[in-house]
Write a protein that holds these residues in place. Structure first.
Motif, short mmCIF file in Angstrom:
data_model
loop_
_atom_site.label_atom_id
_atom_site.label_comp_id
_atom_site.label_asym_id
_atom_site.label_seq_id
_atom_site.Cartn_x
_atom_site.Cartn_y
_atom_site.Cartn_z
N PRO A 233 -7.93 3.66 1.53
CA PRO A 233 -7.67 2.99 2.81
C PRO A 233 -8.74 3.37 3.82
CG PRO A 233 -6.07 4.73 2.39
CD PRO A 233 -6.98 4.72 1.22
N TYR A 276 5.34 4.52 -1.03
CA TYR A 276 5.47 3.99 0.33
C TYR A 276 6.58 4.72 1.08
CZ TYR A 276 6.47 0.62 4.03
OH TYR A 276 6.70 0.02 5.25
N SER A 288 6.20 3.60 -10.48
CA SER A 288 4.88 3.26 -9.95
C SER A 288 4.61 4.17 -8.76
CB SER A 288 4.85 1.80 -9.49
OG SER A 288 4.82 0.93 -10.60
N GLU B 13 11.63 -2.83 -8.82
CA GLU B 13 10.61 -2.59 -7.80
C GLU B 13 9.33 -2.06 -8.45
OE1 GLU B 13 10.41 1.13 -5.39
OE2 GLU B 13 10.97 -0.16 -3.73
N SER B 14 9.49 -1.09 -9.34
CA SER B 14 8.34 -0.48 -9.99
C SER B 14 7.58 -1.51 -10.83
CB SER B 14 8.80 0.69 -10.86
OG SER B 14 7.71 1.21 -11.55
N ILE B 17 5.61 -3.81 -8.47
CA ILE B 17 4.44 -3.10 -7.94
C ILE B 17 3.34 -3.04 -9.00
CG2 ILE B 17 3.61 -0.80 -7.23
CD1 ILE B 17 6.24 -0.48 -5.65
N PHE B 18 3.76 -2.77 -10.23
CA PHE B 18 2.81 -2.72 -11.34
C PHE B 18 2.09 -4.07 -11.49
CE2 PHE B 18 1.90 -3.39 -15.89
CZ PHE B 18 1.07 -2.31 -16.14
N ARG B 21 -0.40 -4.71 -8.63
CA ARG B 21 -1.64 -3.93 -8.80
C ARG B 21 -2.50 -4.49 -9.92
NH1 ARG B 21 1.20 2.05 -8.39
NH2 ARG B 21 1.10 2.33 -6.13
N LYS B 48 3.18 -4.58 0.17
CA LYS B 48 2.97 -3.53 1.17
C LYS B 48 3.16 -2.17 0.51
CE LYS B 48 5.92 -3.19 4.74
NZ LYS B 48 6.67 -3.66 5.93
N LYS B 49 4.19 -2.06 -0.32
CA LYS B 49 4.45 -0.80 -1.02
C LYS B 49 3.39 -0.50 -2.07
CE LYS B 49 9.36 -0.01 -0.57
NZ LYS B 49 10.52 0.57 -1.25
N ALA B 50 2.95 -1.55 -2.78
CA ALA B 50 2.05 -1.36 -3.92
C ALA B 50 0.71 -0.76 -3.50
CB ALA B 50 1.83 -2.69 -4.65
N PHE B 51 0.23 -1.13 -2.30
CA PHE B 51 -1.12 -0.72 -1.91
C PHE B 51 -1.13 0.34 -0.82
CE2 PHE B 51 -1.30 -4.95 -3.77
CZ PHE B 51 -2.15 -4.67 -4.83
N TYR B 52 0.04 0.78 -0.40
CA TYR B 52 0.14 1.81 0.62
C TYR B 52 -0.58 3.07 0.14
CZ TYR B 52 2.14 5.21 3.80
OH TYR B 52 2.30 6.20 4.72
N PRO B 53 -1.34 3.80 0.97
CA PRO B 53 -1.50 3.59 2.41
C PRO B 53 -2.56 2.56 2.81
CG PRO B 53 -2.53 5.65 1.73
CD PRO B 53 -1.94 5.04 0.50
N SER B 54 -3.13 1.83 1.85
CA SER B 54 -4.02 0.72 2.24
C SER B 54 -3.18 -0.45 2.73
CB SER B 54 -4.85 0.26 1.04
OG SER B 54 -5.68 1.29 0.56
#
Lengths: 417, 301
Positions: A233, A276, A288, B13-14, B17-18, B21, B48-54
Motif C-alpha cells: 500500500p 482486514y 485467506s 468469505e475466504s 477473497i482468494f 486476489r 476491500k478485505k482482500a487487498f487491505y491495507p491497500s
C-alpha cells in the motif's frame, strides 16, 4: 444457523436411470429447500410432459438443451442449508464426458455419494465411480442403494450389494464408506427414516451428511502458504508494509514461526498475520490472510512460505495420475503450461507409464494415446521446480492442471503420486 | 471438535477473497461490475478485505440504464468516495443516442436487454480483461452452471456447453486478445448467506432494501414502483404500500414485496421464511423458461 456451522461439499455420481436427479430433488424437497415458484415451474413441466404427479428430477435441469433432451451436460451446483450445516452439491452428469465431469465435481468434495440401483447391484459404472472417488481422495463415501421399493425393501438384497461393493473397494483407497438403503422416489431414508426398512439401523442420508466429522478432512500438519500476490500500500502508515497475500493450503502458521521461502530457500520469521478485521495469532487452512516477515526478502507470486522444519519437495520431474479433459488428444513433445497452486511453469509429458482401463481397472502399458476422459500415470518434466507434496497427503499442493497454449483451454488435471 | 475449522460464512468469505486476489494476479485490467444491488455491494466489501491495507486496486464499473432508483445512484457515489476508487460508467442512453441499440416499445418495455451492448462496449473501450460480478449459482438455473472464472469469446458470448473445467482451486484465466473473462467470487453464496453476512458485518446497503412507504402498482404478481417511466393500463391503479425490494434492478422491472422488515435482523428473519425465489419478482426473468440463459449467452451479467 449457528455460528459454528460448517460447509460440506458433496458430489453425486450416477446416471439419470439410477434416480440421481430424483434423489437430489427429494433431498431439497424434503429439507424444504425448494421454493414455491420453482415447484410451480416443475409442476407445469411435469404436466406438459405427461408425467403423473410432480417429477422431482426436473428440478436439476439447467440449460435449455438439457431440458429438451432430458440429459445433464455439465456439472451443476445446488445449495441447501439445514439448521446444522450448509451444503453444496456438485451434480455431475452420468452420460456425456462422464469422467471429466466427475473428476471436476470431486476435486473439492468432502463426500462422494455413489448411487446404485438395487435391482442391478454393483455394475461397471459403480466401479468407475468408486475408482474416481479413490483417485481424487474424497475423504468420505456414501453408497446410496436406491430403488429399494422395487426389491420389496429386502435386507438380503441390501446385504448382497454391500458385500459386492466392499469387494471392489477393498482394492482401492476409500477411507470412510457408509451404506444407506433408500427409495428416493418415495423418500425412504433420504431425509426421513424409512418405515419400510426397520432392519436398517443406520441414519438417513441427510442426518449422515449433517453429522459426519469433516474437520479432519484438510491436512493440519504441513504448513503451506502459496503466495498469490504482494500487497504494497502506497499510503501513510504503511510505507514499508510488504504483505504476502494468500490462502493457507494446509497446516498452521503462527506469529514468530521460523519459515523458509521456496524455491529460493531464504529463511525468516513471521512478524504478523493480518486480515482486514485485525491481526491474528495463527492461520490455518483454508483462511485467506496476509503475512509480513521480519526480514526484507524477495518474494513474489508463485513462491511458497513453509515452516523451516517441514518442507515440500522441489521437483522438476513429477509423476502424476493424469485425467485428460479435452477433445484434442495429448500431444507428445509439446509444451503445456502447468499450473500448481499460484505457480505457473512450462511442462512436457515425457512418458506415459500406463493407461487405466476405467471399466476393468487394468493397467494398459501398450496404448499410450491420451484421449478425452482417459486416466493414466505419466512422467512430467517442468522448466523450473514445483513445490509439491503427494496428493494423498495434500489435495492442494499435490494437484496440477495443464493448459494448452494454442487454445488456452484446461486440458488435463493431475494428482502427484 | 478441533478448533481448526472455519464456519460456513468465514469459509465463503475466504474463498471469495482468494478468487478476487487470483483475478488481480491473473488479469491486467479487471473491474468490479457495480449495480448498487446487495450482491455487488458484497463483492466490493470483500474486495476491500482482500487487498487491505491497500485500496481496491481496480475500478468499479456501472452500466447505467438511465432507469435507476435515485437512491441507488446516491449510494454508488457515496461508496466510490469512501473507497477512493475510480468509477467507470457505461451509459445505455448513450448507446441509444448513438444508434447502437433501439429502445423497446410497449407497456412492459425495459432497457434490460439493451444493457448487454452497453456493457460489452464499455468492456471493449476500457480494455477490460476481467469483469467481476456478483452472480450467484443459486439465483437461476443457467447460473448454476457458471464457473468462478468464466470465459467470454471476442463477441463477449458465453458458451455454456464448452466451458473450461475448473478443478480444486486452480483457476485458468488465460485468454487471447479481445476475449475477456467474467469472475464470480460469490458463486457459492445463497441469498440467505448474503443476508447473514451483511448482517454480521453490518454492511451498509441502499434504503430500498428496507421496508418503506412507496407508490406502487400491482403487475405480474408484484408491486412495481411508480416512476416517470411507468405506463399505466386502464385497469391499473397507483396505491401507497409499505414495501421493500429483495433485489434491485431497473426501476421499471424490479418488483417489491409487502413487508415490515426495516432492520437487517428482520430482513434476515423474513428471507429465511420466504417461499419464493428472489428473482421471482423480476419480470426480466419471466419472459421465458430460458430468459436468463439466452441473455447470458449474449454477454449479460
Amino acid at each position: 444457523m449457528l455460528d459454528n456451522n460448517q460447509l460440506l461439499r458433496f458430489t453425486t455420481a450416477g446416471s439419470v436411470d439410477d434416480g440421481k436427479s430424483t434423489l437430489i430433488g427429494r433431498l431439497l424437497y424434503d429439507s424444504k429447500s425448494i421454493f414455491e415458484d420453482q415447484l410451480q415451474s416443475i409442476e407445469n413441466t411435469s404436466k406438459k410432459k405427461g408425467h403423473e404427479g410432480v417429477d422431482l428430477a426436473l428440478f436439476t435441469d439447467g440449460l435449455r438443451d438439457e431440458r429438451e433432451q432430458g440429459i445433464t451436460i455439465d456439472v451443476a451446483y445446488r445449495y441447501f442449508t439445514t439448521p446444522k450445516r450448509k451444503f453444496i452439491i456438485a451434480d455431475t452428469p452420468g452420460h456425456i464426458q462422464y469422467t471429466r465431469n466427475m473428476v471436476t465435481g470431486a476435486s473439492t468434495a468432502n463426500v462422494a455419494t455413489i448411487l446404485i440401483d438395487a435391482r442391478h447391484g454393483v455394475i461397471e459404472q459403480t466401479k468407475r465411480h468408486a475408482f474416481i472417488a479413490s483417485l481424487l481422495q474424497i475423504p468420505h463415501v456414501i453408497v446410496c442403494i436406491n430403488k429399494m421399493d422395487l426389491v420389496d425393501f429386502s435386507e438380503d438384497v441390501y446385504n448382497e450389494i454391500v458385500s459386492q461393493f466392499e469387494e471392489i473397494s477393498s482394492k482401492m483407497l476409500v477411507k470412510d464408506v457408509r451404506f444407506i438403503p433408500m427409495s428416493a422416489l418415495l423418500g425412504d431414508n433420504v431425509v426421513h427414516k424409512s418405515e419400510n426398512m426397520p432392519w436398517f439401523q443406520g441414519a438417513p442420508m441427510l442426518h449422515t451428511l449433517e453429522t459426519m466429522h469433516i474437520s479432519s478432512d484438510t491436512n493440519k500438519v504441513d504448513a503451506r502458504f502459496p503466495v498469490q500476490t504482494v500487497l504494497r500500500p502506497q499510503r501513510e502508515g504503511y510505507i514499508d508494509y510488504r504483505g504476502y497475500a494468500g490462502r493457507m493450503a494446509s497446516g498452521v502458521l503462527r506469529k514468530g514461526d521460523e519459515i523458509t521461502v521456496m524455491p529460493s530457500g531464504f529463511t525468516s520469521k513471521i512478524r504478523t498475520i493480518g486480515t482486514y478485521d485485525g491481526e491474528i495469532e495463527e492461520a490455518f487452512a483454508p483462511m485467506s490472510v496476509s503475512i509480513t516477515l521480519e526480514d526484507d526478502i524477495d518474494i513474489s507470486r508463485g513462491d511458497m512460505i513453509v515452516r523451516s522444519n517441514n518442507k515440500p519437495e522441489a521437483l522438476q520431474d513429477i509423476e502424476v495420475m493424469l485425467c485428460w479433459l479435452n477433445n484434442r488428444a495429448a500431444q507428445p513433445r509439446t509444451k503445456y503450461t502447468i499450473k500448481h497452486t499460484s505457480n505457473e511453469q512450462k511442462a512436457m509429458i515425457k512418458e506415459v507409464v500406463y493407461k487405466i482401463d476405467i471399466n476393468s481397472l487394468d493397467r494398459n502399458k501398450e496404448d499410450k494415446d491420451l484421449q478425452m476422459n482417459d486416466i493414466s500415470k505419466v512422467k512430467i518434466r517442468t522448466t523450473k521446480p514445483l513445490m509439491v507434496d503427494s496428493y494423498r497427503e495434500n489435495r492442494t499442493t499435490g494437484s496440477i492442471i495443464l493448459v494448452d497454449d494454442t487454445s488456452n483451454e484446461t486440458v488435463a488435471a493431475g494428482m502427484v503420486v | 471438535m478441533s478448533k481448526y475449522y472455519l464456519n460456513y460464512l468465514d469459509e465463503l468469505e475466504s474463498e471469495a477473497i482468494f478468487i478476487l486476489r487470483e483475478v488481480w494476479a491473473q488479469f491486467q485490467n479487471p473491474v468490479i461490475l457495480f449495480s448498487g444491488g446487495k450482491d455487488s455491494i458484497l463483492v466490493t466489501h470483500l474486495a476491500k478485505k482482500a487487498f487491505y491495507p491497500s485500496k481496491i486496486p481496480f475500478p468499479l464499473m456501472h452500466v447505467d440504464t438511465g432507469h435507476n432508483f435515485p437512491e441507488t445512484i446516491k449510494f454508488r457515489d457515496d461508496i466510490i468516495r469512501e473507497l477512493g476508487v475510480e468509477l467507470i460508467v457505461g451509459s445505455v442512453q448513450e448507446s441509444i443516442d448513438q444508434g447502437r441499440v433501439a429502445e423497446e416499445r410497449g407497456k412492459n418495455a425495459t432497457r434490460n436487454a439493451l444493457q448487454i451492448t452497453t456493457l460489452l462496449d464499455a468492456i471493449e473501450t476500457n480494455k477490460i480483461d476481467c469483469a467481476i460480478g456478483g452472480g450467484r449459482r443459486d439465483e437461476e438455473k443457467a447460473r448454476a452452471k457458471e464457473r468462478f472464472f468464466s470465459h467470454r469469446d471476442d463477441f463477449g458470448q458465453w458458451d455454456p456447453k464448452n466451458q473450461r473445467p475448473e478443478l480444486w482451486n486452480i483457476f485458468n484465466g488465460k485468454h487471447f486478445q479481445g476475449e475477456h473473462f467474467r469472475a464470480f467470487p460469490i458463486s457459492n453464496w445463497t441469498e440467505m448467506d448474503v443476508w447473514n453476512y451483511i448482517k454480521r458485518e453490518n454492511i451498509s446497503i441502499p434504503s430500498l432494501y428496507f421496508a418503506h412507504e412507496r407508490e406502487v402498482v400491482w403487475r405480474q404478481d408484484s408491486w412495481i414502483p411508480n416512476s416517470e417511466f411507468l405506463i399505466l393500463e386502464d385497469h391499473e391503479e397507483i396505491v401507497m404500500k409499505r414495501i421493500r425490494f429483495r433485489t434491485l434492478g431497473d426501476i421499471t422491472i424490479t418488483g417489491g414485496i409487502e413487508s415490515d422488515a426495516d432492520t437487517l435482523e428482520k430482513i434476515a428473519q423474513e428471507v429465511s421464511g420466504m417461499r419464493k425465489t428472489e428473482r421471482g419478482n423480476r419480470s426480466d426473468d419471466k419472459r421465458s423458461e430460458s430468459a436468463m440463459e439466452d441473455r447470458k449467452r449474449q454477454g449479460y451479467f
